[in-house]
Design a protein around this motif. Sequence first.
Motif, short mmCIF file in Angstrom:
data_model
loop_
_atom_site.label_atom_id
_atom_site.label_comp_id
_atom_site.label_asym_id
_atom_site.label_seq_id
_atom_site.Cartn_x
_atom_site.Cartn_y
_atom_site.Cartn_z
N ARG A 154 44.04 -23.19 38.77
CA ARG A 154 45.32 -22.91 39.42
C ARG A 154 46.46 -23.75 38.83
N ASP A 155 46.11 -24.70 37.92
CA ASP A 155 47.11 -25.55 37.30
C ASP A 155 48.05 -24.68 36.46
N PRO A 156 49.36 -24.93 36.53
CA PRO A 156 50.30 -24.11 35.73
C PRO A 156 50.02 -24.17 34.25
N GLY A 157 49.38 -25.26 33.77
CA GLY A 157 49.12 -25.36 32.35
C GLY A 157 47.91 -24.59 31.88
N THR A 158 47.15 -24.01 32.80
CA THR A 158 45.96 -23.26 32.43
C THR A 158 46.35 -21.93 31.77
N THR A 159 45.75 -21.63 30.64
CA THR A 159 46.11 -20.41 29.91
C THR A 159 45.45 -19.20 30.54
N ASN A 160 46.00 -18.03 30.23
CA ASN A 160 45.42 -16.79 30.72
C ASN A 160 44.01 -16.59 30.18
N GLN A 161 43.77 -17.02 28.93
CA GLN A 161 42.44 -16.88 28.35
C GLN A 161 41.42 -17.71 29.12
N GLN A 162 41.81 -18.93 29.52
CA GLN A 162 40.90 -19.77 30.29
C GLN A 162 40.60 -19.16 31.65
N VAL A 163 41.62 -18.59 32.28
CA VAL A 163 41.41 -17.95 33.59
C VAL A 163 40.48 -16.76 33.44
N ALA A 164 40.68 -15.95 32.39
CA ALA A 164 39.82 -14.78 32.17
C ALA A 164 38.39 -15.22 31.90
N GLU A 165 38.22 -16.33 31.15
CA GLU A 165 36.88 -16.82 30.87
C GLU A 165 36.20 -17.27 32.16
N ASP A 166 36.94 -17.96 33.02
CA ASP A 166 36.36 -18.41 34.28
C ASP A 166 35.88 -17.24 35.11
N LYS A 167 36.69 -16.18 35.16
CA LYS A 167 36.29 -15.01 35.96
C LYS A 167 35.07 -14.35 35.37
N SER A 168 34.96 -14.34 34.03
CA SER A 168 33.87 -13.59 33.40
C SER A 168 32.54 -14.31 33.51
N VAL A 169 32.53 -15.63 33.65
CA VAL A 169 31.27 -16.35 33.66
C VAL A 169 30.86 -16.81 35.05
N GLY A 170 31.52 -16.39 36.06
CA GLY A 170 31.03 -16.63 37.41
C GLY A 170 31.62 -17.84 38.11
N TRP A 171 32.71 -18.41 37.57
CA TRP A 171 33.26 -19.57 38.24
C TRP A 171 33.89 -19.21 39.58
N ARG A 172 34.37 -18.00 39.72
CA ARG A 172 34.98 -17.64 41.00
C ARG A 172 33.92 -17.63 42.10
N LEU A 173 32.70 -17.21 41.77
CA LEU A 173 31.63 -17.27 42.77
C LEU A 173 31.23 -18.71 43.05
N SER A 174 31.16 -19.53 42.00
CA SER A 174 30.77 -20.92 42.20
C SER A 174 31.78 -21.67 43.05
N SER A 175 33.04 -21.32 42.92
CA SER A 175 34.07 -22.02 43.69
C SER A 175 34.29 -21.40 45.06
N SER A 176 33.53 -20.35 45.38
CA SER A 176 33.66 -19.72 46.69
C SER A 176 32.68 -20.36 47.67
N PRO A 177 32.86 -20.17 48.97
CA PRO A 177 31.91 -20.72 49.95
C PRO A 177 30.54 -20.05 49.90
N TRP A 178 30.39 -18.98 49.12
CA TRP A 178 29.09 -18.31 48.99
C TRP A 178 28.20 -19.00 47.96
N ASN A 179 28.68 -20.03 47.33
CA ASN A 179 27.87 -20.85 46.43
C ASN A 179 26.65 -21.33 47.21
N LEU A 180 25.46 -21.01 46.71
CA LEU A 180 24.26 -21.33 47.47
C LEU A 180 23.97 -22.82 47.54
N GLN A 181 24.67 -23.61 46.73
CA GLN A 181 24.53 -25.06 46.86
C GLN A 181 25.34 -25.59 48.05
N ALA A 182 26.19 -24.74 48.63
CA ALA A 182 27.06 -25.19 49.72
C ALA A 182 26.89 -24.38 50.99
N ILE A 183 26.15 -23.25 50.95
CA ILE A 183 26.14 -22.35 52.09
C ILE A 183 25.54 -22.99 53.34
#
Length: 525
Positions: A314-343
Motif C-alpha cells: 500500500r506504500d505509494p512508492g510500490t510499483t504496479n509491477q510489484q503489486v501485480a506480482e503480489d496478487k499473482s503469487v498469493g500474497w493477498r490471501l496470506s495477508s487476509s484473515p483466512w491465512n491458516l496460520q492465523a485463523i
Amino acid sequence: MPGSGGRGRDLAAWISPAVGSIFFLLLLRWSEGRGKKGADASFNNKAAVHHLLQRASGGRRLFLAGLGGEGENARASENSVVDELLAGRGGEEEHSHAVASSSASRRSYLRWFRLVPEPPVPAWLRGLPRAPEYRPTESEFADPIAFLTRVERHAAQYGICKVIPPYHRPSRRHVFARLNRSLLSSSDLSNPAAPDPSNPTSSSAPPPPPPPAAVFTTRHQELGTPRRGRPPPQVLKQVWQSGERYTLDQFEAKSRAFSKAHLAGLRDPTPLHVESLFWKASADRPIYVEYANDVPGSGFAASSQAHLRSNRRRDPGTTNQQVAEDKSVGWRLSSSPWNLQAIARAPGSLTRFMPDDVPGVTSPMVYIGMLFSWFAWHIEDHELHSLNFLHTGAPKTWYAVPGDRAAELEEVIRVHGYGGNPDHLASLAVLGEKTTLMSPEVIVAAGLPCCRLVQYPGEFVVTFPRAYHIGFSHGFNCGEAANFATPQWLKFAKEAAVRRAVMNYLPMLSHQQLLYLLAVSFISR
C-alpha cells in the motif's frame, strides 16, 4: 484454375482419415505377431475400424462418397471394404481371436484410438447432492468468522461447504517456495544433495547455490479389499510409515507416473469418473498409494510477514509491477484473515482463548497427496470446525454427513463395517483410528444424508462440528488445514470433551478453562 481450391480442401480433408486408416492397419499387423489364439474375442476388429471411420466426420463423408455415395449403398460398401481390409490379414475371425487375446495389443488400440469407454458412474454417486458453495465479496471475505457464522445455519445441514475467495489462487512456484521454507523451518530435514553454502569446495567463487529443498516422509495407504488372508471387517485399511523421503518435485514426479499408469486411455476424465474409479478400486484387489499427512508447516506466509508485505504494497512508492506480482503469487490471501496460520486466533473464533499452541489445531498441518490418496471417515478433534485450503495440484473430492446424524452414521459403520460389534465403545475407538474407508453407497442405502463436493486449487473447504467426512485426491496436490470455532461450537463442546475422555483420548484443550477465559473476556470489555 477455377474450383481448384475447393478440390484441394476436399483432398486435404480426405487425407487425414486415410492416413489414420493406414496407420490403424499397420498397428493391427504389428499386434498380430504379439497375440495368440484365445477364447476372449470381445474386442471386435470390425467394430474398431467402423469406430475409426465414424470419428472422421468430414473425411468419412468423402470416403463414403468415393465408395458410391451416402446412404444404404455407401453403408454396404463400407462394410465390404472393412471386411476386405480384415480379410487381407488372413481372415477376420481367425485374427480377431488372436488380437483380442493379447492384452498388450488391446492397450495399444485403446491408447491410440481412445476406444476406452468412460467408467460408468453409479446411480448412487450421481444422485449425491452437492454441498453448498459460496463466493463472498471482498468486504464479506474480510471477516471469516462473521461470514461463516452467517452461512453456518444452512451449510451445517450438509456438514461441509466450499468457499471460493475473491482473489487469484497462488501460483505453483509461490506455493513450492513457501512450503520449502516453511518445512525447513519446522524441521531440520533437508535434501542432502543440496550444496551447503557454508562449506565452499574451492577457492574460486562458485555461483550461488540453489536453496535447499525440504524433504518429508510419506505413509503407505492400502486401497482395495484382500480376497483372502484377512478376516472382516475389510473396511479397515492398513496404513503405515513408508520410510520414503521426498522433495516436493520428487513426489510430484512419482505421482504423475502413478496417475499416468492408472488413468491410461482416459482423456480428461471428469471428477465423477475419477470418483467411480476410486470406489471401484476400493472393492478390487489392493493397490498401495502414498500420502504425506499431518506435516507441520504452511503454504501461507507467516501472518506478521504478510502484514508487513501488505503494508509495503500500500506504500505509494510500490510499483504496479510489484503489486501485480503480489496478487499473482498469493500474497493477498496470506495477508487476509483466512491465512491458516492465523485463523485459529482470528477475532470471533473461540479457539483464540486456547492458551497453548496445538499443532494441527491452532497451527496448520500440510497434506501432500497423489492419485487416490485418501483420508478416512472422521470428525475433528474436540469436534471443532476445520478450514482446509488446496494450494496447488489436482482436485480433491469430499463426502460428508451432517453433524446431527453423526450417531446414526456411527451405528451404520458399526453394523455394516465392523460386523455388528456389540461393543459400541470399541467401535468408536476403531473409528477414531482414521483407517475406516466405507463407501457412501452404504450410508445412502441406510437412509442417511450424504453430500459431496470437489475442491479445486485456490478454494477453501469448511467442515462443521461433529460432521463426519471422508475424501481423496485426484492426483498430486498440496493443501493444509487448521481448526477454529464459531459460537455454535459451544453446543457440541461439552459432549465432545466427555466422549473424548470416555475413549481415553488426551484432551487438546480444557473445556472449563476455555469457558473461564471466554467469560473473563466479557468482563474486561
